[in-house]
Motif scaffolding. Sequence first.
Motif, short mmCIF file in Angstrom:
data_model
loop_
_atom_site.label_atom_id
_atom_site.label_comp_id
_atom_site.label_asym_id
_atom_site.label_seq_id
_atom_site.Cartn_x
_atom_site.Cartn_y
_atom_site.Cartn_z
N SER A 67 -13.95 0.28 -0.06
CA SER A 67 -15.14 -0.45 -0.49
C SER A 67 -14.89 -1.96 -0.57
O SER A 67 -15.82 -2.75 -0.44
N GLN A 68 -13.63 -2.37 -0.79
CA GLN A 68 -13.30 -3.79 -0.85
C GLN A 68 -12.88 -4.35 0.50
O GLN A 68 -12.59 -5.54 0.61
N ASN A 69 -12.82 -3.49 1.52
CA ASN A 69 -12.40 -3.88 2.87
C ASN A 69 -11.01 -4.53 2.87
O ASN A 69 -10.76 -5.50 3.56
N SER A 70 -10.08 -4.00 2.04
CA SER A 70 -8.73 -4.56 2.01
C SER A 70 -7.94 -4.06 3.21
O SER A 70 -7.96 -2.89 3.55
N LYS A 71 -7.26 -4.99 3.86
CA LYS A 71 -6.51 -4.68 5.07
C LYS A 71 -5.20 -3.99 4.76
O LYS A 71 -4.81 -3.03 5.39
N GLU A 72 -4.49 -4.51 3.76
CA GLU A 72 -3.21 -3.91 3.40
C GLU A 72 -3.01 -3.96 1.90
O GLU A 72 -3.63 -4.76 1.20
N ALA A 115 -0.52 4.38 2.22
CA ALA A 115 -0.13 2.97 2.09
C ALA A 115 0.22 2.63 0.64
O ALA A 115 1.16 1.88 0.38
N LEU A 116 -0.52 3.21 -0.29
CA LEU A 116 -0.28 2.98 -1.71
C LEU A 116 1.07 3.55 -2.13
O LEU A 116 1.85 2.90 -2.83
N ALA A 117 1.38 4.76 -1.69
CA ALA A 117 2.66 5.39 -2.01
C ALA A 117 3.82 4.57 -1.44
O ALA A 117 4.84 4.37 -2.10
N ARG A 118 3.64 4.09 -0.21
CA ARG A 118 4.68 3.26 0.43
C ARG A 118 4.89 1.98 -0.36
O ARG A 118 6.04 1.56 -0.59
N ALA A 119 3.80 1.34 -0.80
CA ALA A 119 3.90 0.10 -1.56
C ALA A 119 4.54 0.33 -2.93
O ALA A 119 5.35 -0.49 -3.38
N ILE A 120 4.21 1.44 -3.58
CA ILE A 120 4.80 1.75 -4.89
C ILE A 120 6.30 1.98 -4.75
O ILE A 120 7.11 1.48 -5.54
#
Length: 66
Positions: free
Chosen positions: A8-13, A47-52
């Motif tokens: 919804s926020q159109n975040s790329k990464e 992507a969230l799991a990878r970033a965490i």
Amino acid sequence: MKQCSFCSQNSKEIDYKNADLLKRYVSSQAKIIDPRHTGVCAKHQRALARAIKRARVMGFLPFVKG
């Protein structure tokens, strides 16, 4: 079903250095919260799991609390 907040926020990464954002998706015991509870889509959950995990290794987030 909840709408994915990243779609919804159109975040790329998802940046692993943004610890405040990542803390919302980690439980009080420092476990990654299930996407059924957070409403994140599969693409952004990966992507969230990878970033965490990267943030934990770099020291921005703890591996465990207690």
